[in-house]
Design a protein around this motif. Sequence first.
Motif, PDB file in Angstrom:
ATOM      1  N   ASP A  86      43.254  -9.807  14.076  1.00  0.00           N
ATOM      2  CA  ASP A  86      41.994 -10.541  14.189  1.00  0.00           C
ATOM      3  C   ASP A  86      40.880  -9.683  13.595  1.00  0.00           C
ATOM      4  OD1 ASP A  86      42.973 -12.830  15.565  1.00  0.00           O
ATOM      5  OD2 ASP A  86      43.081 -11.639  17.397  1.00  0.00           O
ATOM      6  N   LEU A  87      40.082 -10.274  12.711  1.00  0.00           N
ATOM      7  CA  LEU A  87      38.984  -9.561  12.054  1.00  0.00           C
ATOM      8  C   LEU A  87      37.654  -9.948  12.685  1.00  0.00           C
ATOM      9  CD1 LEU A  87      40.200 -10.106   8.407  1.00  0.00           C
ATOM     10  CD2 LEU A  87      40.487  -8.060   9.804  1.00  0.00           C
ATOM     11  N   TYR A  88      36.780  -8.969  12.869  1.00  0.00           N
ATOM     12  CA  TYR A  88      35.485  -9.178  13.518  1.00  0.00           C
ATOM     13  C   TYR A  88      34.377  -8.480  12.743  1.00  0.00           C
ATOM     14  CZ  TYR A  88      38.190 -10.531  17.625  1.00  0.00           C
ATOM     15  OH  TYR A  88      39.057 -11.163  18.480  1.00  0.00           O
ATOM     16  N   ASN A  89      33.167  -9.024  12.868  1.00  0.00           N
ATOM     17  CA  ASN A  89      31.957  -8.367  12.379  1.00  0.00           C
ATOM     18  C   ASN A  89      31.076  -8.032  13.568  1.00  0.00           C
ATOM     19  OD1 ASN A  89      32.446  -8.238   9.653  1.00  0.00           O
ATOM     20  ND2 ASN A  89      31.433 -10.176   9.213  1.00  0.00           N
ATOM     21  N   ASN A  90      30.379  -6.930  13.468  1.00  0.00           N
ATOM     22  CA  ASN A  90      29.466  -6.490  14.512  1.00  0.00           C
ATOM     23  C   ASN A  90      28.185  -7.306  14.424  1.00  0.00           C
ATOM     24  OD1 ASN A  90      27.902  -5.127  16.333  1.00  0.00           O
ATOM     25  ND2 ASN A  90      28.161  -3.124  15.413  1.00  0.00           N
ATOM     26  N   MET A  91      27.796  -7.914  15.523  1.00  0.00           N
ATOM     27  CA  MET A  91      26.568  -8.707  15.551  1.00  0.00           C
ATOM     28  C   MET A  91      25.345  -7.866  15.920  1.00  0.00           C
ATOM     29  SD  MET A  91      27.741 -11.491  14.524  1.00  0.00           S
ATOM     30  CE  MET A  91      26.290 -12.495  14.653  1.00  0.00           C
ATOM     31  N   ASN A  92      25.546  -6.600  16.260  1.00  0.00           N
ATOM     32  CA  ASN A  92      24.449  -5.689  16.621  1.00  0.00           C
ATOM     33  C   ASN A  92      24.063  -4.823  15.444  1.00  0.00           C
ATOM     34  OD1 ASN A  92      24.334  -6.538  19.302  1.00  0.00           O
ATOM     35  ND2 ASN A  92      25.994  -5.155  19.873  1.00  0.00           N
TER      36      ASN A  92
END
Length: 101
Positions: A86-92
Amino acid sequence: MQKKHLIATAFALFSTSVAAAPELMSPVEIEFGQYAHIETIEIVGNINASLLRLVDDSLQSNESDYYVISDISENAQQNTMTISVDLYNNMNTTSDIVAIN
């Protein structure tokens, strides 16, 4: 002298073309942070290969920030393993932070 110049030039070229691959993160960190799920991919490779090397090599050109290994399965008859990532991007990001004076 020529050899030193050639080595320095080669080093400069290789060091500037390095792409940042996503970093491995635990599922718990994803649960308690602010991360956007980008996509789920499956990586198929040799059953005898290094798991992390296979994932890192496959994600080298990916532009996400983090990844979580969600599942690993093996097929002994075909000598393959399948890794679900699963790939994610940091929203912070720093552009989202507003300073209050």
